[in-house]
Scaffold this motif. Sequence first.
Motif, PDB file in Angstrom:
ATOM      1  N   GLN A   1       0.836  -1.217   0.000  1.00  0.00           N
ATOM      2  CA  GLN A   1       0.000   0.000   0.000  1.00  0.00           C
ATOM      3  C   GLN A   1       0.861   1.253   0.000  1.00  0.00           C
ATOM      4  OE1 GLN A   1      -3.442  -0.280   2.811  1.00  0.00           O
ATOM      5  NE2 GLN A   1      -2.713  -2.369   3.101  1.00  0.00           N
ATOM      6  N   GLY A   2       2.100   1.105  -0.419  1.00  0.00           N
ATOM      7  CA  GLY A   2       2.990   2.260  -0.484  1.00  0.00           C
ATOM      8  C   GLY A   2       4.102   2.221   0.547  1.00  0.00           C
ATOM      9  N   GLY A   3       4.030   1.312   1.488  1.00  0.00           N
ATOM     10  CA  GLY A   3       5.133   1.105   2.424  1.00  0.00           C
ATOM     11  C   GLY A   3       4.904   1.674   3.810  1.00  0.00           C
ATOM     12  N   THR A   4       3.776   2.319   4.012  1.00  0.00           N
ATOM     13  CA  THR A   4       3.545   2.937   5.325  1.00  0.00           C
ATOM     14  C   THR A   4       2.472   2.199   6.135  1.00  0.00           C
ATOM     15  OG1 THR A   4       2.003   4.445   4.296  1.00  0.00           O
ATOM     16  CG2 THR A   4       4.243   5.262   4.620  1.00  0.00           C
ATOM     17  N   ALA A   5       2.085   1.040   5.679  1.00  0.00           N
ATOM     18  CA  ALA A   5       1.015   0.298   6.359  1.00  0.00           C
ATOM     19  C   ALA A   5       1.577  -0.971   7.020  1.00  0.00           C
ATOM     20  CB  ALA A   5      -0.100  -0.035   5.372  1.00  0.00           C
ATOM     21  N   ASN A   6       2.820  -0.876   7.509  1.00  0.00           N
ATOM     22  CA  ASN A   6       3.428  -2.001   8.233  1.00  0.00           C
ATOM     23  C   ASN A   6       3.745  -3.202   7.333  1.00  0.00           C
ATOM     24  OD1 ASN A   6       4.432  -2.558  10.767  1.00  0.00           O
ATOM     25  ND2 ASN A   6       2.661  -3.792  11.363  1.00  0.00           N
ATOM     26  N   GLU A   7       3.860  -2.943   6.032  1.00  0.00           N
ATOM     27  CA  GLU A   7       4.059  -4.058   5.101  1.00  0.00           C
ATOM     28  C   GLU A   7       5.364  -4.804   5.358  1.00  0.00           C
ATOM     29  OE1 GLU A   7       3.191  -0.916   4.238  1.00  0.00           O
ATOM     30  OE2 GLU A   7       2.232  -0.850   2.274  1.00  0.00           O
ATOM     31  N   ASP A   8       6.442  -4.060   5.656  1.00  0.00           N
ATOM     32  CA  ASP A   8       7.744  -4.728   5.857  1.00  0.00           C
ATOM     33  C   ASP A   8       7.666  -5.712   7.022  1.00  0.00           C
ATOM     34  OD1 ASP A   8       8.792  -3.177   3.835  1.00  0.00           O
ATOM     35  OD2 ASP A   8       9.927  -1.843   5.140  1.00  0.00           O
ATOM     36  N   ALA A   9       7.101  -5.258   8.136  1.00  0.00           N
ATOM     37  CA  ALA A   9       7.030  -6.114   9.336  1.00  0.00           C
ATOM     38  C   ALA A   9       6.132  -7.325   9.090  1.00  0.00           C
ATOM     39  CB  ALA A   9       6.509  -5.298  10.512  1.00  0.00           C
ATOM     40  N   MET A  10       5.051  -7.115   8.365  1.00  0.00           N
ATOM     41  CA  MET A  10       4.145  -8.243   8.099  1.00  0.00           C
ATOM     42  C   MET A  10       4.796  -9.269   7.164  1.00  0.00           C
ATOM     43  SD  MET A  10       0.291  -6.724   8.077  1.00  0.00           S
ATOM     44  CE  MET A  10       0.529  -5.429   6.890  1.00  0.00           C
ATOM     45  N   LEU A  11       5.582  -8.772   6.218  1.00  0.00           N
ATOM     46  CA  LEU A  11       6.275  -9.718   5.330  1.00  0.00           C
ATOM     47  C   LEU A  11       7.314 -10.509   6.117  1.00  0.00           C
ATOM     48  CD1 LEU A  11       6.455 -10.774   2.440  1.00  0.00           C
ATOM     49  CD2 LEU A  11       8.226  -9.057   2.000  1.00  0.00           C
ATOM     50  N   LYS A  12       8.031  -9.813   6.991  1.00  0.00           N
ATOM     51  CA  LYS A  12       8.997 -10.513   7.854  1.00  0.00           C
ATOM     52  C   LYS A  12       8.286 -11.588   8.686  1.00  0.00           C
ATOM     53  CE  LYS A  12      12.443  -9.885  11.400  1.00  0.00           C
ATOM     54  NZ  LYS A  12      13.237  -9.046  12.252  1.00  0.00           N
ATOM     55  N   ASP A  13       7.118 -11.249   9.222  1.00  0.00           N
ATOM     56  CA  ASP A  13       6.338 -12.217  10.007  1.00  0.00           C
ATOM     57  C   ASP A  13       6.010 -13.466   9.191  1.00  0.00           C
ATOM     58  OD1 ASP A  13       6.312 -10.569  12.203  1.00  0.00           O
ATOM     59  OD2 ASP A  13       4.262  -9.855  11.907  1.00  0.00           O
ATOM     60  N   CYS A  14       5.704 -13.284   7.914  1.00  0.00           N
ATOM     61  CA  CYS A  14       5.387 -14.454   7.058  1.00  0.00           C
ATOM     62  C   CYS A  14       6.548 -15.446   7.073  1.00  0.00           C
ATOM     63  CB  CYS A  14       5.162 -14.026   5.607  1.00  0.00           C
ATOM     64  SG  CYS A  14       3.635 -13.137   5.336  1.00  0.00           S
ATOM     65  N   TYR A  15       7.771 -14.937   6.924  1.00  0.00           N
ATOM     66  CA  TYR A  15       8.941 -15.825   6.894  1.00  0.00           C
ATOM     67  C   TYR A  15       9.196 -16.423   8.275  1.00  0.00           C
ATOM     68  CZ  TYR A  15       9.711 -14.472   2.094  1.00  0.00           C
ATOM     69  OH  TYR A  15       9.538 -14.310   0.732  1.00  0.00           O
ATOM     70  N   MET A  16       9.134 -15.598   9.305  1.00  0.00           N
ATOM     71  CA  MET A  16       9.389 -16.094  10.669  1.00  0.00           C
ATOM     72  C   MET A  16       8.360 -17.158  11.066  1.00  0.00           C
ATOM     73  SD  MET A  16      12.121 -14.664  11.895  1.00  0.00           S
ATOM     74  CE  MET A  16      12.081 -14.885  13.661  1.00  0.00           C
ATOM     75  N   ASN A  17       7.085 -16.863  10.831  1.00  0.00           N
ATOM     76  CA  ASN A  17       6.038 -17.800  11.248  1.00  0.00           C
ATOM     77  C   ASN A  17       6.052 -19.080  10.421  1.00  0.00           C
ATOM     78  OD1 ASN A  17       4.977 -16.290  13.404  1.00  0.00           O
ATOM     79  ND2 ASN A  17       3.867 -14.973  11.985  1.00  0.00           N
ATOM     80  N   SER A  18       6.382 -18.977   9.149  1.00  0.00           N
ATOM     81  CA  SER A  18       6.482 -20.190   8.310  1.00  0.00           C
ATOM     82  C   SER A  18       7.634 -21.067   8.804  1.00  0.00           C
ATOM     83  CB  SER A  18       6.728 -19.813   6.846  1.00  0.00           C
ATOM     84  OG  SER A  18       5.638 -19.088   6.337  1.00  0.00           O
TER      85      SER A  18
END
Length: 169
Positions: A85-102
């Motif tokens: 959504q442009g980078g200001t909607a917590n996208e980086d942290a949520m993507l990191k969570d995808c890798y960590m949680n997987s």
Amino acid sequence: MNSEKRIFLVKGDITLLEVDAIVNAANSSLLGDGGVDRAIHKSSGTELLNECKKLNGCPTGNAKITKGYDLPANWVIHTVGPIWQGGTANEDAMLKDCYMNSLSLAVENKIESIAFPAISTGVYNFPLERATKIAVSTVKFFLKTNISIKRVVFVCFGTKAYETYKNNI
Ligand code: AR6
């Protein structure tokens, strides 16, 4: 073994990989749609969809596991990447969570080899270079304190993704 030696890069279709688990870039319904999600459901068969229906969806950044059914992989780890959504909607942290949680789910299930697609970089439009840096740094970080996972494969669907990963690994 040091973390870098357990990371591999391949170009191709993730559904063909002979690993313990492949990761699906799903949406929060977990009921399959386009992109790699569609390819995984097509190769795995209707039993995958039936199991996914029982999972009650999955929030962004989280991950859930199913069997692999007709896939060469024994397991599918379904994770839901953020929509760019442009980078200001917590996208980086949520993507990191995808890798960590997987990866955490993989460890819980005694999975030793796991393949990731470039989560969020297709339909969800996350910039490829930025997503690649997050994918690579998160996997390296995780492997530093983990010895049970022997192989992490980044699967690149096309030359552009392959070159981007190669430059960032
Ligand atoms: N093997 C490996 N990578 C693939 C394959 C494949 N067979 N097919 C596509 N990719 P996307 P997203 C790459 O759009 O951005 C779905 O509709 C693709 O080139 O599959 O996380 C879901 O249901 C790209 O680099 O996932 C969600 O609604 C990467 O996989 C939504 O798309 C991710 O692209 C999720 O969007």
